[in-house]
Scaffold this motif. Structure first.
Motif, PDB file in Angstrom:
ATOM      1  N   PHE A   6       0.988  -1.176   0.090  1.00 36.54           N
ATOM      2  CA  PHE A   6       0.042   0.030   0.011  1.00 36.54           C
ATOM      3  C   PHE A   6       0.759   1.252  -0.069  1.00 36.54           C
ATOM      4  O   PHE A   6       2.065   1.146   0.594  1.00 36.54           O
ATOM      5  CB  PHE A   6      -0.815   0.114   1.108  1.00 36.54           C
ATOM      6  N   TRP A 283      -7.018   0.969  -3.914  1.00 37.54           N
ATOM      7  CA  TRP A 283      -7.327   0.270  -2.517  1.00 37.54           C
ATOM      8  C   TRP A 283      -8.346   0.915  -2.128  1.00 37.54           C
ATOM      9  O   TRP A 283      -8.841   2.098  -2.285  1.00 37.54           O
ATOM     10  CB  TRP A 283      -6.228   0.532  -1.662  1.00 37.54           C
ATOM     11  N   VAL A 285     -10.156   1.847   1.268  1.00 31.91           N
ATOM     12  CA  VAL A 285      -9.940   2.031   2.602  1.00 31.91           C
ATOM     13  C   VAL A 285     -11.142   2.268   3.394  1.00 31.91           C
ATOM     14  O   VAL A 285     -11.948   3.106   3.343  1.00 31.91           O
ATOM     15  CB  VAL A 285      -8.888   3.260   2.867  1.00 31.91           C
ATOM     16  N   SER A 323      -3.479  -1.308   8.312  1.00 32.46           N
ATOM     17  CA  SER A 323      -2.681  -0.463   8.339  1.00 32.46           C
ATOM     18  C   SER A 323      -1.774  -0.256   9.638  1.00 32.46           C
ATOM     19  O   SER A 323      -2.429  -0.318  10.636  1.00 32.46           O
ATOM     20  CB  SER A 323      -3.321   1.230   8.096  1.00 32.46           C
ATOM     21  N   ILE A 363      -7.434  -2.280   4.841  1.00 34.75           N
ATOM     22  CA  ILE A 363      -7.024  -1.989   3.509  1.00 34.75           C
ATOM     23  C   ILE A 363      -7.465  -3.170   2.441  1.00 34.75           C
ATOM     24  O   ILE A 363      -6.888  -4.150   2.739  1.00 34.75           O
ATOM     25  CB  ILE A 363      -5.392  -1.434   3.363  1.00 34.75           C
TER      26      ILE A 363
END
Ligand SMILES: *Cc1c(COP(=O)(O)O)cnc(C)c1O
Length: 425
Positions: A6, A283, A285, A323, A363
């Motif tokens: 990421f 991605w 999120v 994350s 993510i």
């Protein structure tokens, strides 16, 4: 094997989330540029290579603009996609209309924009001529039908609604010639999410042989042979990406073997890749809202399948990371869910992940194509924002999140209970 990464550090992502609340899709400009450059490199041998980015994968004019800067055109299948192309600076024959069951207004817009029109059926020649006139460049979509029945590489074309049969394709070019069309292309799209080199080689052989036979029988040449989209991406970490170099080399060999001796050595190779251009560069999120422990352990997000339909619709795998916990052991097992009143609203089932805490930023990987694009409003769910991570590290909002008032806009007719009611500040 691929490493799922990421592009933002946990600290940088925290900053971005303060500015743009979750959920959102974020796209990496740098990676999109890399993806198209790699495709172009694989076909650098061709007299000309044209990538018509399949707009449906990521119908955002800013994304189309980035690809246009890299030399791409577009492949459109609706009027809004044609208009997005035009707005993003994609003009004339850089645009290709490959739709099916096509309405007149779409053909009219394509003619007005000077786009290449790729017909899905023999009956559309007359329909097009009557409703919009004939284009300068005409192409037909080939459906190989029974010729390849049982071949697991391209599925079962006889069950596909697309394209013209082998007999029809000869007849169609003949009709077009008789009507005075002078410039031609040939198209097919028979593979999807393909990772194996053979899949692309097989399609190319089919198309080159067909082009050579049409030339022999009707005496026309082709400005391009369009091999369609369908380049897969490794959604699972244990999968390998398509070996584009091998695909390009294999197709080059066939081109020299079939096209050149047939007098078709000036024909451009075209593709309509969508997924492979933007998929791995996006991605979704989300923030973890809840953890629920019943018969299973559920993680509830602030997003749902309205933001990413692929897992629920196809059972598709999308890799998930948390994350800041990228290096922690995956020693917990969760179902990762959204809030839709549908039990298939799950991004992952029995997925091994690190211990998840409420407030974590989760993510979902590889959502850049057919992600936001396949959104919907069921259950009153609103479309999320889209954000672009620029090459200089800054972030740019390229689509704001839908608001409740956007959602109610079509219900605000005179006399409606919502006519004078607004909810957003
Ligand atoms: C969907 C589609 C594409 C793009 O497919 P990808 O799998 O995203 O590469 C290209 N051409 C046509 C006609 C399509 O329908």
């Amino acid at each position: 094997m691929v490493t799922k990464t990421f592009p933002l550090s946990p600290e940088r992502l925290q900053e971005v989330v303060k500015q743009f609340p979750t959920p959102f899709h974020i796209y990496d400009e740098h990676q999109i540029r890399e993806n198209i450059r790699n495709l172009q490199k694989a076909f650098a041998w061709a007299p000309e290579f044209r990538e018509h980015f399949a707009v449906k994968a990521t119908p955002n004019p800013r994304i189309v603009e980035i690809l246009r800067e890299e030399g791409a055109g577009t492949d459109c299948s609706s009027l809004p996609e044609l208009l997005i192309s035009d707005a993003a600076g994609v003009k004339g024959e850089k645009i290709m209309l490959t739709s099916n069951d096509t309405p007149a207004d779409e053909f009219q817009a394509a003619i007005r924009l000077g786009a290449i029109i790729n017909l899905d059926d023999i009956s559309h020649i007359e329909y097009l001529e009557k409703n919009a006139g004939l284009p300068k460049v005409l192409s037909f979509r080939y459906n190989p039908g029974n010729l390849v029945e049982g071949n697991d590489i391209i599925g079962k074309p006889t069950e596909a609604k697309y394209g013209l049969t082998r007999d029809q394709i000869f007849e169609a070019y003949k009709i077009a010639i008789d009507k005075g069309v002078k410039r031609f292309g040939l198209h097919t799209m028979v593979i999807s999410s393909e990772l194996r080199t053979e899949g692309f080689i097989y399609t190319a052989r089919l198309m080159f042989e067909l082009a050579a036979e049409i030339k022999k029988r009707l005496g026309i040449t082709f400005e391009f042979v369009n091999l369609g989209g369908g380049i897969g991406i490794p959604y699972r970490p244990e999968q390998d990406p398509v070996d584009l170099e091998a695909v390009g080399a294999g197709i080059h060999k066939l081109y020299d073997e079939i096209m050149v001796p047939a007098g078709l050595g000036n024909t451009a190779i075209a593709m309509e890749s969508g997924r492979a251009m933007t998929g791995p560069a996006g991605w979704l999120v989300s923030t973890v809202l809840h953890e629920k422990k019943t018969y299973k352990d559920y993680i509830g997000l602030d997003s749902c399948m309205a933001n990413l339909m692929r897992p629920a619709m196809y059972g598709a795998y999308h890799h998930i990371t948390i994350s800041g916990k990228e290096n922690e052991p995956c020693d917990h097992v969760y179902d990762v869910t959204g809030s839709l009143c549908e039990n298939n609203d799950k991004f992952a089932i029995d997925r091994k992940l690190p211990k998840i805490d409420i407030g974590d930023l989760l993510i979902i990987h590889d959502t850049g194509a057919h992600g936001h694009a396949m959104g919907f409003n069921y259950n009153g769910k609103l479309w999320s924002a889209e954000i672009l991570l620029r090459e200089d590290g800054s972030v740019e909002l390229i689509r704001r999140a839908e608001t409740i008032d956007d959602y109610f806009a079509t219900l605000r007719y005179p006399g409606s209970p919502l006519e004078h009611t607004f909810y957003n500040k």
